[in-house]
Motif scaffolding. Structure first.
Motif, PDB file in Angstrom:
ATOM      1  N   ALA A   1      -3.529  -0.775 -10.039  1.00 40.49           N
ATOM      2  CA  ALA A   1      -3.633  -0.828  -8.580  1.00 40.49           C
ATOM      3  C   ALA A   1      -3.477  -2.254  -8.052  1.00 40.49           C
ATOM      4  CB  ALA A   1      -4.978  -0.260  -8.147  1.00 40.49           C
ATOM      5  N   PRO A   2      -3.035  -2.370  -6.803  1.00 38.39           N
ATOM      6  CA  PRO A   2      -2.873  -3.693  -6.196  1.00 38.39           C
ATOM      7  C   PRO A   2      -4.173  -4.490  -6.210  1.00 38.39           C
ATOM      8  CG  PRO A   2      -1.885  -2.016  -4.804  1.00 38.39           C
ATOM      9  CD  PRO A   2      -2.648  -1.299  -5.881  1.00 38.39           C
ATOM     10  N   ALA A   3      -4.038  -5.764  -6.521  1.00 36.22           N
ATOM     11  CA  ALA A   3      -5.179  -6.684  -6.503  1.00 36.22           C
ATOM     12  C   ALA A   3      -4.655  -8.077  -6.186  1.00 36.22           C
ATOM     13  CB  ALA A   3      -5.897  -6.680  -7.855  1.00 36.22           C
ATOM     14  N   MET A   4      -5.481  -8.854  -5.516  1.00 36.91           N
ATOM     15  CA  MET A   4      -5.133 -10.236  -5.212  1.00 36.91           C
ATOM     16  C   MET A   4      -5.216 -11.050  -6.501  1.00 36.91           C
ATOM     17  SD  MET A   4      -4.077 -12.450  -3.114  1.00 36.91           S
ATOM     18  CE  MET A   4      -4.240 -11.734  -1.498  1.00 36.91           C
ATOM     19  N   GLN A   5      -4.173 -11.821  -6.757  1.00 38.97           N
ATOM     20  CA  GLN A   5      -4.118 -12.649  -7.957  1.00 38.97           C
ATOM     21  C   GLN A   5      -4.513 -14.084  -7.608  1.00 38.97           C
ATOM     22  OE1 GLN A   5      -3.588 -11.119 -10.923  1.00 38.97           O
ATOM     23  NE2 GLN A   5      -3.588  -9.312  -9.610  1.00 38.97           N
ATOM     24  N   PRO A   6      -4.982 -14.846  -8.591  1.00 37.80           N
ATOM     25  CA  PRO A   6      -5.432 -16.222  -8.320  1.00 37.80           C
ATOM     26  C   PRO A   6      -4.352 -17.113  -7.702  1.00 37.80           C
ATOM     27  CG  PRO A   6      -6.087 -15.538 -10.537  1.00 37.80           C
ATOM     28  CD  PRO A   6      -5.196 -14.460  -9.978  1.00 37.80           C
TER      29      PRO A   6
ATOM     30  N   LEU B   1      -0.808 -13.999  -4.608  1.00 34.55           N
ATOM     31  CA  LEU B   1      -0.040 -12.781  -4.326  1.00 34.55           C
ATOM     32  C   LEU B   1      -0.888 -11.552  -4.630  1.00 34.55           C
ATOM     33  CD1 LEU B   1       3.547 -13.409  -5.781  1.00 34.55           C
ATOM     34  CD2 LEU B   1       2.948 -12.992  -3.397  1.00 34.55           C
ATOM     35  N   ARG B   2      -0.749 -10.557  -3.795  1.00 41.04           N
ATOM     36  CA  ARG B   2      -1.366  -9.259  -4.057  1.00 41.04           C
ATOM     37  C   ARG B   2      -0.320  -8.429  -4.800  1.00 41.04           C
ATOM     38  NH1 ARG B   2      -1.979  -4.695  -0.405  1.00 41.04           N
ATOM     39  NH2 ARG B   2      -3.545  -3.328  -1.303  1.00 41.04           N
ATOM     40  N   ILE B   3      -0.690  -7.951  -5.995  1.00 41.61           N
ATOM     41  CA  ILE B   3       0.285  -7.346  -6.901  1.00 41.61           C
ATOM     42  C   ILE B   3      -0.254  -6.059  -7.520  1.00 41.61           C
ATOM     43  CG2 ILE B   3       1.589  -7.683  -9.060  1.00 41.61           C
ATOM     44  CD1 ILE B   3       1.581 -10.655  -8.486  1.00 41.61           C
ATOM     45  N   ALA B   4       0.635  -5.065  -7.647  1.00 37.75           N
ATOM     46  CA  ALA B   4       0.401  -3.883  -8.483  1.00 37.75           C
ATOM     47  C   ALA B   4       1.322  -4.046  -9.689  1.00 37.75           C
ATOM     48  CB  ALA B   4       0.743  -2.608  -7.720  1.00 37.75           C
ATOM     49  N   TYR B   5       0.920  -3.497 -10.819  1.00 39.00           N
ATOM     50  CA  TYR B   5       1.710  -3.636 -12.035  1.00 39.00           C
ATOM     51  C   TYR B   5       2.134  -2.267 -12.553  1.00 39.00           C
ATOM     52  CZ  TYR B   5      -0.097  -8.406 -12.152  1.00 39.00           C
ATOM     53  OH  TYR B   5      -0.407  -9.703 -11.843  1.00 39.00           O
ATOM     54  N   ILE B   6       3.398  -2.187 -12.970  1.00 39.36           N
ATOM     55  CA  ILE B   6       3.878  -1.001 -13.673  1.00 39.36           C
ATOM     56  C   ILE B   6       4.679  -1.467 -14.890  1.00 39.36           C
ATOM     57  CG2 ILE B   6       3.918   0.514 -11.654  1.00 39.36           C
ATOM     58  CD1 ILE B   6       6.897   0.121 -11.456  1.00 39.36           C
ATOM     59  N   VAL B   7       4.690  -0.628 -15.913  1.00 33.81           N
ATOM     60  CA  VAL B   7       5.414  -0.926 -17.142  1.00 33.81           C
ATOM     61  C   VAL B   7       6.449   0.180 -17.346  1.00 33.81           C
ATOM     62  CG1 VAL B   7       5.221  -1.246 -19.644  1.00 33.81           C
ATOM     63  CG2 VAL B   7       3.402  -2.075 -18.135  1.00 33.81           C
ATOM     64  N   ASP B   8       7.689  -0.222 -17.643  1.00 36.27           N
ATOM     65  CA  ASP B   8       8.736   0.786 -17.851  1.00 36.27           C
ATOM     66  C   ASP B   8       8.693   1.299 -19.290  1.00 36.27           C
ATOM     67  OD1 ASP B   8      10.304  -0.845 -19.569  1.00 36.27           O
ATOM     68  OD2 ASP B   8      12.010  -0.893 -18.223  1.00 36.27           O
ATOM     69  N   PRO B   9       9.508   2.293 -19.644  1.00 35.56           N
ATOM     70  CA  PRO B   9       9.457   2.872 -20.992  1.00 35.56           C
ATOM     71  C   PRO B   9       9.784   1.898 -22.122  1.00 35.56           C
ATOM     72  CG  PRO B   9      10.582   4.378 -19.510  1.00 35.56           C
ATOM     73  CD  PRO B   9      10.389   3.087 -18.760  1.00 35.56           C
TER      74      PRO B   9
ATOM     75  N   ASP C   1       0.831  -1.209   0.000  1.00 36.04           N
ATOM     76  CA  ASP C   1       0.000   0.000   0.000  1.00 36.04           C
ATOM     77  C   ASP C   1       0.868   1.262   0.000  1.00 36.04           C
ATOM     78  OD1 ASP C   1      -2.455  -1.372  -0.087  1.00 36.04           O
ATOM     79  OD2 ASP C   1      -2.367  -1.721   2.067  1.00 36.04           O
ATOM     80  N   ALA C   2       1.950   1.252   0.767  1.00 37.18           N
ATOM     81  CA  ALA C   2       2.869   2.398   0.772  1.00 37.18           C
ATOM     82  C   ALA C   2       3.529   2.536  -0.597  1.00 37.18           C
ATOM     83  CB  ALA C   2       3.925   2.234   1.867  1.00 37.18           C
ATOM     84  N   TRP C   3       3.932   1.427  -1.197  1.00 36.01           N
ATOM     85  CA  TRP C   3       4.522   1.483  -2.535  1.00 36.01           C
ATOM     86  C   TRP C   3       3.514   2.004  -3.546  1.00 36.01           C
ATOM     87  CZ3 TRP C   3       8.953   1.307  -5.169  1.00 36.01           C
ATOM     88  CH2 TRP C   3      10.106   0.989  -4.438  1.00 36.01           C
ATOM     89  N   TRP C   4       2.261   1.567  -3.429  1.00 36.59           N
ATOM     90  CA  TRP C   4       1.237   2.022  -4.365  1.00 36.59           C
ATOM     91  C   TRP C   4       1.032   3.533  -4.238  1.00 36.59           C
ATOM     92  CZ3 TRP C   4      -0.441   1.313  -8.843  1.00 36.59           C
ATOM     93  CH2 TRP C   4      -1.598   1.952  -9.297  1.00 36.59           C
ATOM     94  N   ALA C   5       0.999   4.042  -3.008  1.00 35.04           N
ATOM     95  CA  ALA C   5       0.866   5.485  -2.801  1.00 35.04           C
ATOM     96  C   ALA C   5       2.036   6.222  -3.463  1.00 35.04           C
ATOM     97  CB  ALA C   5       0.795   5.805  -1.308  1.00 35.04           C
ATOM     98  N   HIS C   6       3.238   5.671  -3.314  1.00 31.21           N
ATOM     99  CA  HIS C   6       4.429   6.270  -3.931  1.00 31.21           C
ATOM    100  C   HIS C   6       4.314   6.250  -5.456  1.00 31.21           C
ATOM    101  CE1 HIS C   6       8.615   7.019  -4.943  1.00 31.21           C
ATOM    102  NE2 HIS C   6       8.688   5.828  -5.523  1.00 31.21           N
ATOM    103  N   ILE C   7       4.005   5.089  -6.023  1.00 33.60           N
ATOM    104  CA  ILE C   7       3.906   4.933  -7.481  1.00 33.60           C
ATOM    105  C   ILE C   7       2.823   5.851  -8.043  1.00 33.60           C
ATOM    106  CG2 ILE C   7       3.204   3.322  -9.311  1.00 33.60           C
ATOM    107  CD1 ILE C   7       4.587   1.097  -7.558  1.00 33.60           C
ATOM    108  N   SER C   8       1.668   5.882  -7.392  1.00 31.91           N
ATOM    109  CA  SER C   8       0.545   6.697  -7.874  1.00 31.91           C
ATOM    110  C   SER C   8       0.890   8.178  -7.916  1.00 31.91           C
ATOM    111  CB  SER C   8      -0.674   6.499  -6.967  1.00 31.91           C
ATOM    112  OG  SER C   8      -1.095   5.162  -7.008  1.00 31.91           O
TER     113      SER C   8
END
Length: 127
Positions: A93-98, A101-109, A71-78
């Motif tokens: 945004a973070p979501a529980m995966q099947p 693991l609860r994961i947020a996703y980001i894509v680099d350039p 959650d702290a990382w998500w606040a930072h990323i957002s």
């Protein structure tokens, strides 16, 4: 049984960068520490890191960053507004995966997909 040398080994993957300078700025902005800036760039976060290297293909390349407080990382990323500054897709945004693991996703350039995952204290593979 063969004896495997043991000491302070460190595995660092090579992460492809289509535009090395843009990608370097992206990772610094995200909070990684740049410990080498040369023909390649070496980044560190916590006890892990990677080598950013010019390469024109990044299809299907993924990295995982295990964190103690997603959650702290998500606040930072957002708050970084990465999509405007770097032209990347909006982070998810973070979501529980099947798979548990609860994961947020980001894509680099360059299109590298990062799984920012909540560390589970009861799972040895998450350490």
């Amino acid at each position: 049984m063969t004896h495997v040398p043991s000491g302070n080994e460190l595995a660092r993957p090579f992460v492809p960068a289509k535009d090395l300078e843009l990608s370097k700025r992206f990772y610094v902005r995200l909070g990684f520490e740049k410990i080498l800036d040369s023909e390649v760039a070496i980044f560190r976060i916590g006890s892990s890191g990677f080598i950013l290297s010019s390469f024109d293909q990044a299809e299907n390349f993924m990295m995982q960053l295990m964190v103690d407080d997603l959650d702290a990382w998500w606040a930072h990323i957002s708050a970084l507004n990465l999509e405007s500054e770097f032209g990347v897709p909006a982070p998810r945004a973070p979501a529980m995966q099947p798979w548990g693991l609860r994961i947020a996703y980001i894509v680099d350039p360059s299109g590298v997909l990062w799984h920012v995952a909540q560390r589970r204290s009861d799972m040895p593979q998450d350490r």
